[in-house]
Design an enzyme around this catalytic site. Structure first.
Site, PDB file in Angstrom:
ATOM      1  N   THR A   1      29.784 -95.948 -21.451  1.00 39.89           N
ATOM      2  CA  THR A   1      30.824 -95.549 -21.155  1.00 39.89           C
ATOM      3  C   THR A   1      32.504 -95.493 -20.504  1.00 39.89           C
ATOM      4  OG1 THR A   1      29.169 -92.850 -20.979  1.00 39.89           O
ATOM      5  CG2 THR A   1      31.784 -93.249 -20.747  1.00 39.89           C
TER       6      THR A   1
ATOM      7  N   ARG B   1      42.769 -92.845 -10.832  1.00 41.85           N
ATOM      8  CA  ARG B   1      43.318 -91.527 -11.431  1.00 41.85           C
ATOM      9  C   ARG B   1      42.691 -90.900  -9.620  1.00 41.85           C
ATOM     10  NH1 ARG B   1      41.008 -90.032 -17.100  1.00 41.85           N
ATOM     11  NH2 ARG B   1      41.813 -91.533 -17.966  1.00 41.85           N
TER      12      ARG B   1
ATOM     13  N   ASP C   1      44.579 -89.105 -26.670  1.00 38.21           N
ATOM     14  CA  ASP C   1      43.505 -90.237 -27.156  1.00 38.21           C
ATOM     15  C   ASP C   1      42.369 -89.539 -27.449  1.00 38.21           C
ATOM     16  OD1 ASP C   1      43.140 -90.110 -24.662  1.00 38.21           O
ATOM     17  OD2 ASP C   1      42.333 -92.034 -23.989  1.00 38.21           O
ATOM     18  N   ARG C   2      41.814 -88.152 -27.015  1.00 38.08           N
ATOM     19  CA  ARG C   2      41.250 -87.624 -26.999  1.00 38.08           C
ATOM     20  C   ARG C   2      41.584 -86.823 -28.665  1.00 38.08           C
ATOM     21  NH1 ARG C   2      37.897 -86.151 -22.090  1.00 38.08           N
ATOM     22  NH2 ARG C   2      37.627 -88.331 -20.848  1.00 38.08           N
TER      23      ARG C   2
ATOM     24  N   GLU D   1      33.304 -91.421 -28.854  1.00 38.50           N
ATOM     25  CA  GLU D   1      32.539 -91.471 -27.657  1.00 38.50           C
ATOM     26  C   GLU D   1      32.168 -89.357 -27.752  1.00 38.50           C
ATOM     27  OE1 GLU D   1      33.506 -93.214 -24.281  1.00 38.50           O
ATOM     28  OE2 GLU D   1      35.084 -93.725 -25.118  1.00 38.50           O
TER      29      GLU D   1
HETATM   30  C1  G16 Z   1      38.296 -91.678 -20.825  1.00 35.23           C
HETATM   31  C2  G16 Z   1      37.838 -93.182 -21.122  1.00 35.23           C
HETATM   32  C3  G16 Z   1      36.725 -92.691 -22.305  1.00 35.23           C
HETATM   33  C4  G16 Z   1      35.154 -92.426 -21.896  1.00 35.23           C
HETATM   34  C5  G16 Z   1      36.242 -90.856 -20.336  1.00 35.23           C
HETATM   35  C6  G16 Z   1      34.775 -90.053 -19.213  1.00 35.23           C
HETATM   36  O1  G16 Z   1      38.868 -91.099 -21.026  1.00 35.23           O
HETATM   37  O2  G16 Z   1      38.626 -94.216 -22.163  1.00 35.23           O
HETATM   38  O3  G16 Z   1      35.741 -94.003 -22.625  1.00 35.23           O
HETATM   39  O4  G16 Z   1      34.430 -91.690 -22.726  1.00 35.23           O
HETATM   40  O5  G16 Z   1      37.022 -91.656 -19.788  1.00 35.23           O
HETATM   41  O6  G16 Z   1      34.566 -90.970 -18.803  1.00 35.23           O
HETATM   42  P1  G16 Z   1      33.744 -90.661 -17.566  1.00 35.23           P
HETATM   43  O7  G16 Z   1      32.799 -89.939 -18.583  1.00 35.23           O
HETATM   44  O8  G16 Z   1      33.495 -91.484 -17.056  1.00 35.23           O
HETATM   45  O9  G16 Z   1      34.837 -89.283 -17.042  1.00 35.23           O
HETATM   46  P2  G16 Z   1      40.359 -90.295 -21.011  1.00 35.23           P
HETATM   47  O10 G16 Z   1      40.365 -89.618 -22.119  1.00 35.23           O
HETATM   48  O11 G16 Z   1      39.794 -89.675 -19.285  1.00 35.23           O
HETATM   49  O12 G16 Z   1      41.066 -91.830 -20.824  1.00 35.23           O
END
Ligand code: G16
Length: 607
Positions: A401, A24, A336-337, A420
């Site tokens: 995580t 990203r 997904d969230r 999560e």
């Molecule tokens: C992604 C991951 C999740 C993780 C989240 C936050 O979510 O798929 O498993 O919990 O990032 O990660 P971090 O705390 O490292 O920022 P998403 O929804 O951004 O793909």
């Protein structure tokens, strides 16, 4: 159709290491010459054996954000060109035609002993045909939610998928873009694959790009370009069909029909779930169109931050309170969230997974049929779900995580429901967290408890749960885009305190340190070990603080501070979370010296 492959020199870019969930970065970074191409070609090369990219079927789609149209064309051209690269590394740099059907026929005839003339050119062609990606399954207009893509990979037994999303990060020309690879089980690629992608990006020298016209992704249908088939499919149909298999849509429809005053509002946050939410809530469950807001995917998410939490989904939160809406839900950019709220009630993601696990068998047909085999959460997530597992005599797991860590457990049949704290909830129906699934799970729970006691609200469901299990107060403080150096030094200092053991037994306010470590996880299925996954400080009364740096930011560092306190004092069950956690948060700030290291005296977001 004959396709020529261009070999284009390129140079490696620094920093193409996939984070918690893919690469990203700012759009402008992806727009640099060959930046996206390098990463895509590295991804194709890193597709695990057996097979790698040879003859692969890949699912392609994204969350509708800016730069997806360009990325789709790049993926198509590299997929159509990848074969030559693998087939004949010794012939790199040559420009020649592949997929010349006549050449292939000639070679086959030769192999069968017929006397047709064959030249070196034909051999390249056959090699290439055997090796390139053979099919792309693409959501119309490049739209596929992350859970929908996971479902398609599984349903069509694809080799994997390339997901174009930076999830909840803002979109538009000055914001973020992202690319992640998912493997054959439908889940995010494990570290063995993401590390390989990264290694390849460090040495990449040439790109192998098919010289083909742009593909029209706006129209559903199938096109063949040389040896590559591109199927453009309806983005929502397969996913909605899956949801209808999992949940009792008749029951939900009847619930809304017989409780005509019960109002729900879904906020698509102008991300990808809008069309899915519209399909499910309006077309299938018969709710009025006013039950969905911001349901058109926009390249810049309407200028918003498509992250479903109390801060960024404030329009929904405000409307739920002001208009007295019973059930509010939102999903993020890539779907997904999720966030679940009710009148005067916010369901923390940690509570959400525990509550879904508690009701799974009673309220959701999928679990009635398949059973619940185990539960899991990420380390910083509150321990509420552990309590459900203990009560139900189920196995439970604490993983680092990152949704990818649940995949092995699910594939082994040892985890059915997981979640999560970062607003992710899901089950083994796919290998990604699933925002709409969680919302439908909650609606099923609401319908179920209302059968027992009419008029039960989201708030009532929370209180019922606390009465059985006690309450795990939980909050996360995010300090976004702080200077990386300070953030890393803060974590290094804590790590050195782990080494020296100086904090153990030390008293901070009312809290005495019982354990401090840097979380390490050994996957029980493949025995792989993931180290340095977050600093955990557990106190004698069971309260904990966790500090880690996010792996999903695109600029500077994001510090995450998580605090959790358990209470089985009934008088506290309705207490305000921030008030209940204040003494612990104060100590967390003292122990971490967060302000001193980051210069921030306030978090950007509190969830
Ligand atoms: C992604 C991951 C999740 C993780 C989240 C936050 O979510 O798929 O498993 O919990 O990032 O990660 P971090 O705390 O490292 O920022 P998403 O929804 O951004 O793909």
């Amino acid at each position: 159709m004959s396709v020529s492959i261009k070999t284009v020199p390129t140079k490696p870019y620094d920093g193409q290491k996939p984070g918690t969930s893919g690469l990203r970065k700012r759009v402008k970074i992806f727009q640099q010459e060959n930046y996206t191409e390098n990463f895509i070609q590295a991804t194709l090369e890193a597709i695990p054996e057996p097979g790698g990219a040879k003859g692969a079927t890949l699912v392609i789609g994204g969350d509708g954000r800016f730069y997806i149209p360009e990325a789709l064309q790049i993926i198509t051209k590299l997929s159509a060109g990848a074969g030559e690269f693998y087939a004949s590394p010794e012939h790199r740099g040559q420009l020649y035609t592949v997929f010349d059907v006549m050449s292939v026929y000639k070679l086959l005839a030769y192999a069968k002993g017929l006397s047709l003339r064959i030249c070196q050119h034909d051999i390249f062609a056959l090699e290439a045909m055997a090796c390139r990606v053979s099919k792309l399954i693409v959501g119309q207009n490049g739209i596929l939610s992350t859970p929908a893509a996971s479902n398609l990979i599984r349903k069509y037994k694809a080799t994997g998928g390339i997901l174009l999303t930076a999830s909840h990060n803002p979109g538009g020309p000055d914001n973020d873009f992202g690319i992640k690879y998912n493997v054959a089980n439908g889940g995010p690629a494990p570290e063995s694959v993401t590390n390989k992608i990264y290694e390849i990006t460090k040495t990449i020298k040439e790109l192998h790009i098919a010289d083909i016209p742009e593909v029209d992704f706006t129209k559903i249908g199938s096109t063949t370009i040389g040896g590559l088939t591109v199927d453009v499919i309806n983005s929502t149909d397969d996913y909605v069909e899956l949801m209808k298999d999992i949940f009792d849509f008749d029951l939900l429809r009847n619930f809304f029909k017989s409780n005509a005053n019960y109002r729900m509002l879904f906020d698509g946050m102008n991300g990808v779930t809008g069309p899915y939410g519209y399909h499910i809530f309006v077309k299938e469950l018969g709710l009025p169109e006013s039950s969905v807001m911001n349901f058109k995917p926009l390249p810049d998410f309407g200028g918003g931050h498509p992250d479903p939490n109390l801060t960024y989904a404030h329009d929904l939160v405000e409307r739920v309170e002001k208009e007295g809406i019973d059930f509010g839900a939102a999903s993020d950019g890539d779907g997904d969230r999720n966030m679940i709220i009710g009148k005067g009630a916010f369901v923390t993601p940690s509570d959400s997974v525990a509550i879904i696990a508690h009701y799974a068998k009673a309220a959701i047909p999928y679990f009635q049929k398949n059973g619940v085999h185990g539960l899991a959460r990420s380390m910083p997530t509150s321990q509420a779900v552990d309590l459900v597992a203990k009560k139900q005599g189920l196995e439970y797991f604490e993983v680092p995580t990152g949704w990818k860590f649940f995949g092995n457990l699910m594939d082994a049949g040892r985890c059915s429901v997981c979640g999560e704290e970062s607003f992710g909830t899901g089950s083994d129906h796919i290998r990604e967290k699933d925002g709409l699934w969680a919302i439908l799970a909650w609606l099923s729970i609401i319908a179920y408890v209302n059968k027992e006691k009419l008029g039960s609200s989201v708030h009532d469901v929370l209180q019922l749960h606390y009465k059985v299990y006690g309450r795990n107060f939980f909050s996360r403080y995010d300090y976004e885009e702080v200077e990386s150096k300070g953030a890393e030094e803060m974590v290094d200092r804590l790590r050195s305190q782990i080494q020296s053991g100086e904090l153990k037994g030390k008293k901070f306010g009312d809290f005495t340190v019982a354990l401090i470590d840097d979380f390490e996880y050994k996957d029980p299925i493949d025995n792989s070990v993931s180290k340095n996954q977050g600093i955990r400080i557990v106190f004698e009364d069971g309260s904990r603080i966790v500090i880690r740096l996010s792996g999903t930011g695109s600029q500077g560092a994001t510090v995450r501070l998580y605090v959790e306190k358990y209470s089985n004092n009934t008088a506290e069950y309705d207490a305000d979370t921030q008030k209940a956690l204040k003494p612990l948060i104060d100590q967390a700030l003292i122990i971490s010296q967060l302000k001193e290291y980051t210069g921030r005296d306030k978090p950007t977001v509190i969830t």
